[in-house]
Design a protein around this motif. Structure first.
Motif, PDB file in Angstrom:
ATOM      1  N   ALA A   1       0.475  -1.475  -0.462  1.00  0.00           N
ATOM      2  CA  ALA A   1      -0.013  -0.309   0.289  1.00  0.00           C
ATOM      3  C   ALA A   1       1.223   1.406   0.074  1.00  0.00           C
ATOM      4  O   ALA A   1       0.256   2.266  -0.679  1.00  0.00           O
ATOM      5  N   GLU A   2       2.232   0.942   0.919  1.00  0.00           N
ATOM      6  CA  GLU A   2       2.834   2.092   0.528  1.00  0.00           C
ATOM      7  C   GLU A   2       3.639   2.209  -0.290  1.00  0.00           C
ATOM      8  O   GLU A   2       3.846   3.868  -1.068  1.00  0.00           O
ATOM      9  N   ALA A   3       4.265   1.310  -0.755  1.00  0.00           N
ATOM     10  CA  ALA A   3       4.619   1.549  -2.002  1.00  0.00           C
ATOM     11  C   ALA A   3       3.890   1.862  -3.256  1.00  0.00           C
ATOM     12  O   ALA A   3       4.337   2.811  -3.846  1.00  0.00           O
ATOM     13  N   ALA A   4       2.887   2.160  -3.758  1.00  0.00           N
ATOM     14  CA  ALA A   4       1.718   2.421  -4.311  1.00  0.00           C
ATOM     15  C   ALA A   4       0.972   3.429  -3.997  1.00  0.00           C
ATOM     16  O   ALA A   4       1.007   4.065  -5.124  1.00  0.00           O
ATOM     17  N   LEU A   5       1.585   4.234  -2.958  1.00  0.00           N
ATOM     18  CA  LEU A   5       0.899   6.092  -2.393  1.00  0.00           C
ATOM     19  C   LEU A   5       2.153   6.625  -2.866  1.00  0.00           C
ATOM     20  O   LEU A   5       1.768   7.522  -3.872  1.00  0.00           O
ATOM     21  N   ILE A   6       3.515   5.596  -3.203  1.00  0.00           N
ATOM     22  CA  ILE A   6       4.675   6.777  -3.484  1.00  0.00           C
ATOM     23  C   ILE A   6       4.493   6.732  -5.289  1.00  0.00           C
ATOM     24  O   ILE A   6       4.779   8.159  -5.268  1.00  0.00           O
ATOM     25  N   ASP A   7       4.065   5.503  -5.606  1.00  0.00           N
ATOM     26  CA  ASP A   7       4.694   5.189  -7.115  1.00  0.00           C
ATOM     27  C   ASP A   7       3.259   6.188  -7.927  1.00  0.00           C
ATOM     28  O   ASP A   7       3.392   6.841  -9.085  1.00  0.00           O
ATOM     29  N   LEU A   8       1.692   6.619  -6.991  1.00  0.00           N
ATOM     30  CA  LEU A   8       0.888   7.459  -7.466  1.00  0.00           C
ATOM     31  C   LEU A   8       1.401   8.822  -7.085  1.00  0.00           C
ATOM     32  O   LEU A   8       0.477  10.127  -7.379  1.00  0.00           O
TER      33      LEU A   8
END
Length: 164
Positions: free
Chosen positions: A20-27
């Motif tokens: 979840a954290e990686a997805a938010l950073i990617d966005l």
């Protein structure tokens, strides 16, 4: 407030939190708070345009400042992980709050108008008042899609009218 929920076949909560954290950073979001014990991730506010489509760029207008805040919660149940996502669009209402503060106090004594009562001993960040206008459900779905891709699992989605 409601959350948009996605179910993913994931066993470990820490791996789900990392995804979840990686997805938010990617966005393009920056993480303000990550609490593994509670399974909560909150992003730093991002400027948005109040009352309009939150994905449009900000322009000059008389509209007050607005921001978008993302909160993702993670729960593990019966071998599946539930991702709860809430994206709030908030409008800055500091001036209106100050204007009506004396009306709300119910007192007209001279001592109520001291510097400390007028926010002199606090920061502008502490004195800024934000009012939630709405949720951005399309952004919630986009975030959950990105998280689902990161976990590599199949997903089910639903709207939940309760807090996790």
């Amino acid at each position: 407030m409601d959350y948009t929920v996605r179910h993913v076949q994931q066993r470990e909560r820490s791996a789900a939190l990392d995804a979840a954290e990686a997805a938010l950073i990617d966005l393009g979001y920056q993480i303000e708070r990550s609490d593994p014990a509670e399974g909560v991730i909150t992003t730093q506010p991002i400027e948005a345009q109040a009352g309009l489509d939150s994905t449009r760029p900000a322009s000059l207008s008389t509209r007050p400042k607005a921001r978008r805040i993302v909160e993702v919660r993670i729960q593990n149940e019966d071998g599946a992980t539930k991702f709860f996502c809430k994206v709030l669009i908030q409008e800055q209402t500091t001036q209106a709050h100050r204007m009506f503060a004396s009306d709300r106090s119910g007192s007209d004594t001279p001592g109520d108008n001291t510097a400390i009562n007028r926010d002199a001993a606090t920061t502008s960040e502490q004195n800024t008042v934000w009012r939630t206008l709405r949720r951005d459900k399309s952004t919630e779905r986009n975030i959950l899609n990105a998280i689902t891709e990161r976990t590599g699992g199949e997903a089910g989605s639903e709207l939940v009218p309760r807090k996790p």
